[in-house]
Design a protein around this motif. Structure first.
Motif, short mmCIF file in Angstrom:
data_model
loop_
_atom_site.label_atom_id
_atom_site.label_comp_id
_atom_site.label_asym_id
_atom_site.label_seq_id
_atom_site.Cartn_x
_atom_site.Cartn_y
_atom_site.Cartn_z
N ILE A 99 1.07 -1.55 -0.32
CA ILE A 99 0.03 -0.38 -0.25
C ILE A 99 1.05 0.91 0.04
O ILE A 99 2.37 0.95 0.46
CB ILE A 99 -1.41 0.22 1.40
CG1 ILE A 99 -1.60 0.97 1.42
CG2 ILE A 99 -0.51 0.30 2.63
CD1 ILE A 99 -2.98 0.89 2.29
N SER A 100 0.33 2.45 -0.91
CA SER A 100 1.31 3.34 -0.71
C SER A 100 0.54 4.04 0.30
O SER A 100 0.19 4.00 0.96
CB SER A 100 0.87 4.44 -1.51
OG SER A 100 0.16 4.91 -1.37
N PHE A 101 1.92 5.31 1.06
CA PHE A 101 1.69 6.03 2.04
C PHE A 101 1.11 6.60 2.17
O PHE A 101 -0.19 7.19 2.48
CB PHE A 101 2.71 6.82 2.34
CG PHE A 101 4.11 6.27 2.58
CD1 PHE A 101 4.24 5.69 3.54
CD2 PHE A 101 5.58 5.94 1.79
CE1 PHE A 101 5.49 4.90 4.43
CE2 PHE A 101 6.32 5.32 2.39
CZ PHE A 101 6.50 4.58 3.65
N ASP A 102 0.22 7.62 0.61
CA ASP A 102 -0.35 8.62 0.58
C ASP A 102 -1.73 7.73 1.09
O ASP A 102 -2.57 8.57 2.00
CB ASP A 102 -0.57 9.01 -0.67
CG ASP A 102 0.52 9.86 -1.18
OD1 ASP A 102 0.89 10.32 0.32
OD2 ASP A 102 0.56 10.60 -2.41
N GLU A 103 -1.87 6.76 0.71
CA GLU A 103 -3.01 5.74 0.80
C GLU A 103 -3.76 5.61 2.03
O GLU A 103 -4.59 5.98 3.01
CB GLU A 103 -3.24 4.31 -0.18
CG GLU A 103 -4.76 3.77 -0.63
CD GLU A 103 -4.68 2.51 -1.37
OE1 GLU A 103 -3.83 1.95 -2.18
OE2 GLU A 103 -5.69 1.99 -1.05
N ALA A 104 -1.84 4.75 2.79
CA ALA A 104 -2.20 4.44 4.18
C ALA A 104 -3.16 5.82 4.85
O ALA A 104 -3.52 5.74 6.00
CB ALA A 104 -1.02 4.11 4.75
N ILE A 105 -2.08 6.39 4.79
CA ILE A 105 -2.75 8.37 5.62
C ILE A 105 -4.18 8.68 5.35
O ILE A 105 -4.68 9.26 6.12
CB ILE A 105 -1.84 9.37 5.45
CG1 ILE A 105 -0.37 8.88 5.56
CG2 ILE A 105 -2.01 10.59 5.84
CD1 ILE A 105 1.09 9.71 5.42
N ALA A 106 -4.05 8.47 4.00
CA ALA A 106 -6.03 9.01 3.38
C ALA A 106 -6.59 7.92 4.26
O ALA A 106 -7.65 8.56 4.25
CB ALA A 106 -5.78 8.85 1.68
#
Ligand SMILES: Nc1ncnc2c1ncn2[C@@H]1O[C@H](COP(=O)(O)OP(=O)(O)O)[C@@H](O)[C@H]1O
Ligand SMILES: O=c1ccn([C@@H]2O[C@H](COP(=O)(O)OP(=O)(O)O)[C@@H](O)[C@H]2O)c(=O)[nH]1
Length: 238
Positions: free
Chosen positions: A184-191
């Protein structure tokens, strides 16, 4: 024989994982199993820096901390990580691994202070460095300390060893329908507000392009599979 996928890693060990099945504290069998896993990796020549949590001890004192000023409670939490770091280093000594504990808060009679060049020197000498007291600041977590120290020592990856076997679409302890991501990308995990790590820790790793692997510390052989670059846990990437 295949070679390890990494030369230097930052391993984050959850404090709560040290409890084993106990209500709080350090479970002897659990710490010995963890250290055996760590020793196997160290003996391959992989340079290991470790950040240890404190939830296992803090949980034991938490009822008494109710209503306490947040910063004071956080300093107690940081001191809890120092206790875990000492226990961990001692358990490593028992299996022939040389470890050095470095604290982010001044407590010189007990452990040496964190000094970055010294930590780098220990790693180059093949010693395991255990970073205690998190970042040294209240309002942070040991996950953020792992991201910070991982960046400082130029680790190739942060390995988050925890009680679940990776990052799920929701907290697997609460939602039985949660599904496991292989990456999973960082952006997706944060979002998606995935709570497996706090957003500060994710954001720091994202900015430093430092990948994170989340995996289970209780699953036999999982740490070694991660080190060998085999399929295991969830990769969080840029
Ligand atoms: N999306 C998610 N995927 C995986 N674990 C999650 C997720 N959301 C919350 N969690 C929880 O995060 C915990 C992992 O964080 P960790 O820091 O090791 O635990 P703790 O905060 O209890 O010390 C897991 O025990 C799990 O219950
Ligand atoms: O940089 C830090 C790291 C930790 N803590 C405190 O120490 C506790 C124990 O750390 P953590 O919860 O991250 O440990 P784990 O979840 O791995 O057991 C936290 O709850 C915080 O109160 C803090 O204040 N600053």
């Amino acid at each position: 024989m295949s070679k390890p996928a990494y030369k230097r890693v930052l391993l984050k060990l959850s404090g709560e994982a040290l409890m084993g099945d106990d209500a709080y504290g350090i479970n002897r069998g659990t710490i010995e199993r963890m250290v055996a896993d760590v020793a196997e990796v160290a003996k391959l020549g992989v340079e290991l820096a470790i950040v240890i949590g404190g939830g296992n001890i803090f949980r034991g004192v938490a009822p008494g901390a109710q209503g306490m000023d947040r910063a004071t409670a956080d300093y107690m939490g940081m001191l809890a990580t120092v206790m875990n770091a000492l226990a961990l280093a001692d358990a490593m000594r028992h299996v022939g691994i040389t470890a050095r504990v470095m604290s982010a808060i001044g407590i010189e009679q007990v452990v040496e202070p964190y000094v970055r060049p010294k930590a780098l020197q220990y790693l180059e000498e093949g010693k395991v460095v255990v970073f205690a007291a998190g970042t040294g600041n209240p309002f942070f977590t040991t996950d953020t300390a792992a991201s910070l120290r991982g960046s400082e020592v130029s680790a190739e990856i942060v390995l988050k060893a925890t009680k679940v076997d990776g990052v799920y679409s929701a907290d697997p302890k609460k939602d039985p329908n949660a599904t496991l991501y292989s990456s999973i990308s960082f952006d997706e995990a944060i979002a998606k507000h995935l709570q497996v790590m706090d957003a500060t820790a994710f954001a720091l790793c994202r900015d430093q392009k430092l990948p994170i692997k989340v995996f289970s510390i209780t699953k036999p052989g999982a740490l070694m599979r991660v080190i060998m670059g085999e399929e295991e846990g969830t990769l969080v990437h840029v």
